[in-house]
Motif scaffolding. Structure first.
Motif, PDB file in Angstrom:
ATOM      1  N   ASP A  46      40.622  55.754  67.653  1.00 48.83           N
ATOM      2  CA  ASP A  46      40.202  55.930  66.777  1.00 48.83           C
ATOM      3  C   ASP A  46      38.916  55.477  65.857  1.00 48.83           C
ATOM      4  N   GLY A  47      37.878  54.933  67.842  1.00 47.93           N
ATOM      5  CA  GLY A  47      36.948  54.892  66.495  1.00 47.93           C
ATOM      6  C   GLY A  47      36.379  55.471  66.699  1.00 47.93           C
ATOM      7  N   PHE A  48      36.400  56.947  67.414  1.00 45.59           N
ATOM      8  CA  PHE A  48      35.404  58.723  67.139  1.00 45.59           C
ATOM      9  C   PHE A  48      35.928  59.247  66.057  1.00 45.59           C
ATOM     10  N   LEU A  49      37.244  58.886  66.186  1.00 44.28           N
ATOM     11  CA  LEU A  49      37.436  59.323  64.720  1.00 44.28           C
ATOM     12  C   LEU A  49      37.429  58.857  63.263  1.00 44.28           C
ATOM     13  N   HIS A  50      37.536  58.053  63.204  1.00 39.64           N
ATOM     14  CA  HIS A  50      36.349  56.985  62.605  1.00 39.64           C
ATOM     15  C   HIS A  50      35.269  57.603  62.313  1.00 39.64           C
ATOM     16  N   GLY A  51      34.150  57.527  63.654  1.00 35.88           N
ATOM     17  CA  GLY A  51      33.306  58.076  63.095  1.00 35.88           C
ATOM     18  C   GLY A  51      32.806  59.580  62.342  1.00 35.88           C
ATOM     19  N   CYS A  52      34.116  60.802  63.109  1.00 38.15           N
ATOM     20  CA  CYS A  52      34.033  61.950  62.367  1.00 38.15           C
ATOM     21  C   CYS A  52      34.155  62.166  60.818  1.00 38.15           C
ATOM     22  N   ARG A  98      32.830  55.699  76.663  1.00 36.13           N
ATOM     23  CA  ARG A  98      34.002  56.032  78.007  1.00 36.13           C
ATOM     24  C   ARG A  98      35.684  56.220  77.277  1.00 36.13           C
ATOM     25  N   TYR A  99      36.611  57.561  76.923  1.00 38.50           N
ATOM     26  CA  TYR A  99      37.594  57.194  76.733  1.00 38.50           C
ATOM     27  C   TYR A  99      38.573  57.266  77.539  1.00 38.50           C
ATOM     28  N   HIS A 100      39.114  55.649  78.311  1.00 44.46           N
ATOM     29  CA  HIS A 100      39.721  55.828  79.704  1.00 44.46           C
ATOM     30  C   HIS A 100      41.124  56.342  79.581  1.00 44.46           C
ATOM     31  N   SER A 101      41.744  55.333  78.971  1.00 45.14           N
ATOM     32  CA  SER A 101      43.454  55.516  78.258  1.00 45.14           C
ATOM     33  C   SER A 101      43.014  56.801  77.213  1.00 45.14           C
ATOM     34  N   ASP A 102      42.364  56.817  76.232  1.00 42.35           N
ATOM     35  CA  ASP A 102      43.541  57.817  74.820  1.00 42.35           C
ATOM     36  C   ASP A 102      42.359  59.150  74.125  1.00 42.35           C
ATOM     37  N   GLU A 103      42.196  59.495  74.933  1.00 44.44           N
ATOM     38  CA  GLU A 103      41.031  60.839  75.161  1.00 44.44           C
ATOM     39  C   GLU A 103      41.124  61.251  73.457  1.00 44.44           C
ATOM     40  N   PRO A 104      40.320  61.704  72.158  1.00 40.19           N
ATOM     41  CA  PRO A 104      40.048  61.482  71.598  1.00 40.19           C
ATOM     42  C   PRO A 104      40.651  63.195  70.929  1.00 40.19           C
ATOM     43  N   ALA A 105      41.167  63.973  70.272  1.00 42.43           N
ATOM     44  CA  ALA A 105      40.837  65.366  69.169  1.00 42.43           C
ATOM     45  C   ALA A 105      40.164  65.217  68.766  1.00 42.43           C
ATOM     46  N   ILE A 106      39.244  66.357  68.734  1.00 42.84           N
ATOM     47  CA  ILE A 106      38.759  67.053  67.933  1.00 42.84           C
ATOM     48  C   ILE A 106      39.020  66.771  66.082  1.00 42.84           C
ATOM     49  N   PRO A 107      38.678  66.410  64.473  1.00 42.27           N
ATOM     50  CA  PRO A 107      39.092  66.551  64.255  1.00 42.27           C
ATOM     51  C   PRO A 107      39.327  68.185  63.334  1.00 42.27           C
ATOM     52  N   ASP A 108      40.203  68.735  62.357  1.00 41.47           N
ATOM     53  CA  ASP A 108      40.219  70.196  62.101  1.00 41.47           C
ATOM     54  C   ASP A 108      39.223  70.290  61.963  1.00 41.47           C
ATOM     55  N   ARG A 109      38.752  69.597  60.681  1.00 45.50           N
ATOM     56  CA  ARG A 109      37.558  69.629  59.665  1.00 45.50           C
ATOM     57  C   ARG A 109      35.950  69.004  59.674  1.00 45.50           C
ATOM     58  N   LEU A 110      36.293  68.654  61.164  1.00 45.21           N
ATOM     59  CA  LEU A 110      34.927  68.527  61.030  1.00 45.21           C
ATOM     60  C   LEU A 110      34.078  69.052  61.165  1.00 45.21           C
ATOM     61  N   SER A 111      34.578  70.969  61.955  1.00 48.67           N
ATOM     62  CA  SER A 111      33.636  72.320  61.719  1.00 48.67           C
ATOM     63  C   SER A 111      32.941  72.460  60.210  1.00 48.67           C
ATOM     64  N   LYS A 117      32.098  69.985  58.511  1.00 51.89           N
ATOM     65  CA  LYS A 117      30.615  69.917  58.261  1.00 51.89           C
ATOM     66  C   LYS A 117      29.006  70.187  59.521  1.00 51.89           C
ATOM     67  N   GLN A 118      29.096  71.057  60.366  1.00 53.04           N
ATOM     68  CA  GLN A 118      28.183  71.492  60.990  1.00 53.04           C
ATOM     69  C   GLN A 118      27.613  70.295  61.716  1.00 53.04           C
ATOM     70  N   PRO A 119      28.289  69.258  62.409  1.00 56.91           N
ATOM     71  CA  PRO A 119      27.215  68.318  62.932  1.00 56.91           C
ATOM     72  C   PRO A 119      27.095  68.682  64.232  1.00 56.91           C
ATOM     73  N   ASN A 120      25.973  67.460  64.890  1.00 58.97           N
ATOM     74  CA  ASN A 120      25.602  67.601  65.718  1.00 58.97           C
ATOM     75  C   ASN A 120      26.530  66.266  66.882  1.00 58.97           C
ATOM     76  N   ILE A 121      26.967  66.450  68.151  1.00 57.12           N
ATOM     77  CA  ILE A 121      27.712  65.446  68.537  1.00 57.12           C
ATOM     78  C   ILE A 121      27.221  65.552  69.986  1.00 57.12           C
ATOM     79  N   TYR A 122      26.352  64.254  70.240  1.00 64.67           N
ATOM     80  CA  TYR A 122      25.293  64.466  71.742  1.00 64.67           C
ATOM     81  C   TYR A 122      27.011  63.238  72.602  1.00 64.67           C
ATOM     82  N   PHE A 123      27.020  63.699  73.653  1.00 62.74           N
ATOM     83  CA  PHE A 123      27.324  62.108  74.292  1.00 62.74           C
ATOM     84  C   PHE A 123      26.919  61.844  75.762  1.00 62.74           C
ATOM     85  N   VAL A 124      27.071  60.049  75.446  1.00 61.90           N
ATOM     86  CA  VAL A 124      25.146  59.829  76.103  1.00 61.90           C
ATOM     87  C   VAL A 124      26.144  59.661  77.658  1.00 61.90           C
ATOM     88  N   HIS A 125      25.767  59.609  78.459  1.00 63.22           N
ATOM     89  CA  HIS A 125      25.548  59.876  79.345  1.00 63.22           C
ATOM     90  C   HIS A 125      24.356  59.140  80.556  1.00 63.22           C
TER      91      HIS A 125
END
Length: 311
Positions: free
Chosen positions: A213-219, A233-246, A248-256
């Motif tokens: 939900d947090g990821f979708l809110h951010g999108c 880290r989405y350990h129990s509920d992996e988010p899906a990419i919203p259909d129209r996010l593209s 916005k031509q965003p830049n998404i970075y995953f911090v490791h």
């Protein structure tokens, strides 16, 4: 030295260890990493024994532990991404932050400055992750609308790092209002709290909620060409990419993890310079004997960051 200690190892008496959402996910069984496993990786303590080949550390040194192995010679280590080291699986690290003692290879240690309180050492590792996230974002608070979604441990340390190293203001959001209120009290003129119904957009968003939900809110709140920095880290509920996010031509970075390693020393120094006694109101302390309660009641405990004390 202890006769049973390997030559390049150090024995540490653990004093404090932060509670991370990743540890909680392991505890709840959201990830199958093989059990039993040791937990606790935001730890600090005192050196009580050193191996024959250890020269940088002495008995009595106060240290924090960086849980990341870096060989120093692979392509990732050579290009400033040592946290992605090709030899990271050679790991001599085994958590054990929720323990009284740990034997660990000396290369994982950082000698800490003299802090006003020893518990500050438990903030070094998570703050180093927050610093790495801020580095990736390249955000400038003074000129870019910036939001931190989720102000638990990492989110709170992100806010601390950004406000103490830059001018400007920052927006924050958390469904637990006492967490946002605690940060607002510390930085009344520099923090704005986002209302759940507010649909404004942001150029830079740090997503630290740990939920889909947090990821979708951010999108949804991300501006066109915006930067979404995912620290969760989405350990129990992996988010899906919203259909129209593209659109916005965003830049998404995953911090490791915490980057190449310099962020660890930077975190230790920043805490020394900027973490004031009033910041301690963001923390709660719990004895090791109550670790099960901390994990099970994690979301309801009245503090932004939880720390286990061995004292």
């Amino acid at each position: 030295m202890s006769e049973d200690l390997p030559q390049d190892f150090v024995r540490i008496r653990i004093e404090f260890c932060g509670v991370c959402g990743t540890d909680r996910s392991f505890y709840l069984g959201h990830r199958d990493e093989g059990y039993p496993i040791s937990l606790g990786h935001e730890h600090c303590g005192t050196v009580v024994a050193v191996g024959d080949q250890v020269t940088p550390y002495r008995v009595g040194d106060f240290v924090a532990i960086d849980p990341n192995f870096r060989c120093g010679s692979c392509v990732y280590c050579r290009t400033g991404a040592g946290h992605l080291c090709e030899s990271s699986t050679v790991n001599w690290y085994s958590n054990r932050g929720y323990a009284n003692f740990i034997d660990i290879k000396a290369s994982y240690l950082l000698k800490l400055p003299e802090y006003r309180s020893r518990h500050l050492g438990a903030l070094v590792e998570p703050l180093s992750v927050a610093i790495h996230a801020a580095d990736i974002s390249k955000c400038t608070l003074a000129s870019e609308a910036t939001l931190v979604l989720g102000v638990g441990g990492i989110g709170t340390l992100l806010v601390f790092n950004l406000l103490e190293t830059q001018d400007g203001e920052i927006w924050i959001y958390d469904k637990e209002r006492h967490k946002t209120a605690a940060l607002k009290e510390l930085y009344p003129s520099r923090i704005k709290i986002l209302d759940s119904a507010d649909d404004r957009v942001f150029k830079v968003i740090f997503e630290t909620t740990g939920s889909s939900d947090g990821f979708l809110h951010g999108c949804a709140l991300l501006a066109k060409l915006g930067r979404l920095i995912v620290v969760s880290r989405y350990h129990s509920d992996e988010p899906a990419i919203p259909d129209r996010l593209s659109w916005k031509q965003p830049n998404i970075y995953f911090v490791h993890l915490n980057g190449h390693g310099d962020s660890f020393a930077r975190a230790a120094a920043l805490i020394k310079r900027k973490w004031e006694p009033d910041h301690d109101y963001l923390l709660s302390f719990h004895p090791l004997s109550s670790i099960d309660d901390v994990f099970t009641k994690y979301e309801y405990l009245p503090a932004n960051k939880k720390i286990i004390s061995m004292e």
